[in-house]
Design an enzyme around this catalytic site. Structure first.
Site, mmCIF file in Angstrom:
data_model
loop_
_atom_site.group_PDB
_atom_site.id
_atom_site.type_symbol
_atom_site.label_atom_id
_atom_site.label_comp_id
_atom_site.label_asym_id
_atom_site.label_seq_id
_atom_site.Cartn_x
_atom_site.Cartn_y
_atom_site.Cartn_z
ATOM 1 N N LYS A 35 49.598 40.086 64.175
ATOM 2 C CA LYS A 35 50.774 39.730 64.973
ATOM 3 C C LYS A 35 51.663 38.792 64.163
ATOM 4 O O LYS A 35 51.193 37.790 63.610
ATOM 5 C CB LYS A 35 50.347 39.039 66.262
ATOM 6 N N ASP A 62 55.952 39.964 67.654
ATOM 7 C CA ASP A 62 55.958 39.196 68.907
ATOM 8 C C ASP A 62 57.133 38.225 68.915
ATOM 9 O O ASP A 62 56.973 37.035 68.643
ATOM 10 C CB ASP A 62 54.607 38.461 69.001
ATOM 11 N N LYS A 64 59.336 38.161 71.599
ATOM 12 C CA LYS A 64 59.590 37.850 73.007
ATOM 13 C C LYS A 64 61.083 37.779 73.319
ATOM 14 O O LYS A 64 61.603 36.762 73.797
ATOM 15 C CB LYS A 64 58.915 36.529 73.395
ATOM 16 N N ASP A 67 67.479 38.416 76.570
ATOM 17 C CA ASP A 67 68.921 38.222 76.409
ATOM 18 C C ASP A 67 69.630 39.298 77.230
ATOM 19 O O ASP A 67 68.971 40.020 77.993
ATOM 20 C CB ASP A 67 69.282 38.313 74.912
ATOM 21 N N THR A 125 50.153 32.579 78.666
ATOM 22 C CA THR A 125 48.801 32.070 78.945
ATOM 23 C C THR A 125 48.676 30.546 78.800
ATOM 24 O O THR A 125 47.631 29.981 79.099
ATOM 25 C CB THR A 125 47.762 32.742 78.022
ATOM 26 N N ARG A 247 44.248 30.841 66.475
ATOM 27 C CA ARG A 247 43.566 29.706 65.862
ATOM 28 C C ARG A 247 42.051 29.828 65.818
ATOM 29 O O ARG A 247 41.418 29.274 64.915
ATOM 30 C CB ARG A 247 43.977 28.425 66.597
HETATM 31 O O1 C5P Z 1 44.596 32.124 69.887
HETATM 32 P P1 C5P Z 1 45.735 31.150 69.917
HETATM 33 O O2 C5P Z 1 45.727 30.198 71.091
HETATM 34 O O3 C5P Z 1 46.006 30.474 68.608
HETATM 35 O O4 C5P Z 1 46.920 32.163 70.207
HETATM 36 C C1 C5P Z 1 48.143 31.839 70.036
HETATM 37 C C2 C5P Z 1 48.908 33.114 69.849
HETATM 38 O O5 C5P Z 1 49.000 33.868 71.046
HETATM 39 C C3 C5P Z 1 50.293 32.725 69.444
HETATM 40 O O6 C5P Z 1 50.665 33.551 68.367
HETATM 41 C C4 C5P Z 1 51.096 32.970 70.653
HETATM 42 O O7 C5P Z 1 52.413 33.275 70.359
HETATM 43 C C5 C5P Z 1 50.368 34.125 71.290
HETATM 44 N N1 C5P Z 1 50.609 34.259 72.714
HETATM 45 C C6 C5P Z 1 51.165 35.407 73.165
HETATM 46 N N2 C5P Z 1 51.440 35.558 74.485
HETATM 47 C C7 C5P Z 1 51.101 34.624 75.368
HETATM 48 C C8 C5P Z 1 50.498 33.456 74.924
HETATM 49 C C9 C5P Z 1 50.254 33.309 73.572
HETATM 50 O O8 C5P Z 1 51.426 36.311 72.367
HETATM 51 N N3 C5P Z 1 51.295 34.852 76.641
#
Ligand code: C5P
Length: 272
Positions: A35, A62, A64, A67, A125, A247
């Protein structure tokens, strides 16, 4: 579980190509899907896409997008033409914006001759029940009748499901959500509507059924800025099509061992 390595997406959250390349080298042959998020793309632009493609891996771009429809249409089309496999937009941009995103994605896919999934972000999340209440002015009394904090049946779950429905109406291919909403989304929108689950942590903690990270943290799980977290196998058992891990692997002292631990958790505990 079959072919699960193709369904584990590693987040390369770096601000330079050298660090991304270092991680690609360390995980070579084991990680198949990466990603690129806001940090890497704004720092390194399309060079980051080329780098991962040179390793023969798939890419989730990613960014997101959120607009006006015309801007998102053009942005998704340009992003798709870079040769990525998944692109996402915020579902809260609305149906017209998401339809435009899909149109841009399909045109790019036709041009480069391969499928591109356009996916909607539902509720990030890192947001808890309380965070969502604060952002959208929900009142505590009305929205928390069962005393749970998160999960389907209250604010986060209802909002995630609602946004996923809008995504489906718009013709999108799936949604990013936490594992606590995935089962309900699949149940309502069908198995063909994909779910992508971030917020993955390896430690099997005291995960509450409501997805409140406070409980996970109390169980000794390192959650960082995430709130609705679960293990890789829990996410696949919640019918994820893909999981995103950052991470837990990339900040580990031994990323390849951490990735193998992820695979091991899936092999041992995930059903079909
Ligand atoms: O596993 P970790 O907590 O490091 O994940 C962070 C990754 O998950 C980030 O790259 C963040 O942009 C992505 N993320 C996502 N969608 C979400 C929450 C986090 O793509 N709803």
């Amino acid at each position: 579980m079959k072919n699960f390595k193709e369904r584990v997406i590693i987040a390369l959250d770096y601000n330079n190509l050298d660090s991304a390349k270092d991680m690609l080298e360390r995980l070579k042959g084991e990680a198949l899907f990466y990603k690129i998020g806001l940090e890497l793309f704004t720092s390194c632009c399309d060079k980051s896409v080329k780098l991962i493609r040179d390793y023969g891996c798939k890419i989730f771009l990613d960014l997101k997008f959120h607009d006006i429809p015309n801007t998102v249409y053009n942005a998704v089309k340009s992003a798709g033409e870079l040769g990525v496999d998944i692109i996402n937009v915020h579902a809260s941009g609305g149906v017209e914006m998401m339809k435009s995103a899909k149109k841009g994605g399909m045109e790019a896919a036709d041009k480069i001759g391969k499928n591109i999934d356009i996916i909607a972000v539902t509720v990030l999340t890192n947001l808890s029940e309380g965070d969502v209440r604060d952002i959208f002015y929900y009142s505590k009394e009305k929205t928390n009748p069962d005393g749970l904090n998160g999960g389907c049946g209250n604010i986060v779950g209802n909002l995630a499901l609602h946004l996923a429905k809008l995504a489906k109406i718009s013709g999108l291919d799936g949604a990013v959500c936490s594992g606590y909403e995935s089962v309900e989304i699949k149940k309502v929108l069908g198995d063909g509507f994909k779910t992508i689950i971030p917020g993955i942590r390896l430690k099997r903690g005291n995960y509450a059924k409501d997805g409140n990270a406070g409980n996970a943290a109390a169980g000794g799980v390192r959650v960082d800025d995430q709130k609705r977290v679960m293990t890789p196998s829990m996410a696949f058992n919640s019918q994820a099509d893909y999981i995103i891990i950052g991470r837990e692997v990339t900040a580990s002292n031994n990323p390849i061992e951490a990735l193998k631990a992820v695979y091991n958790d899936i092999e041992r505990f995930a059903g079909n």
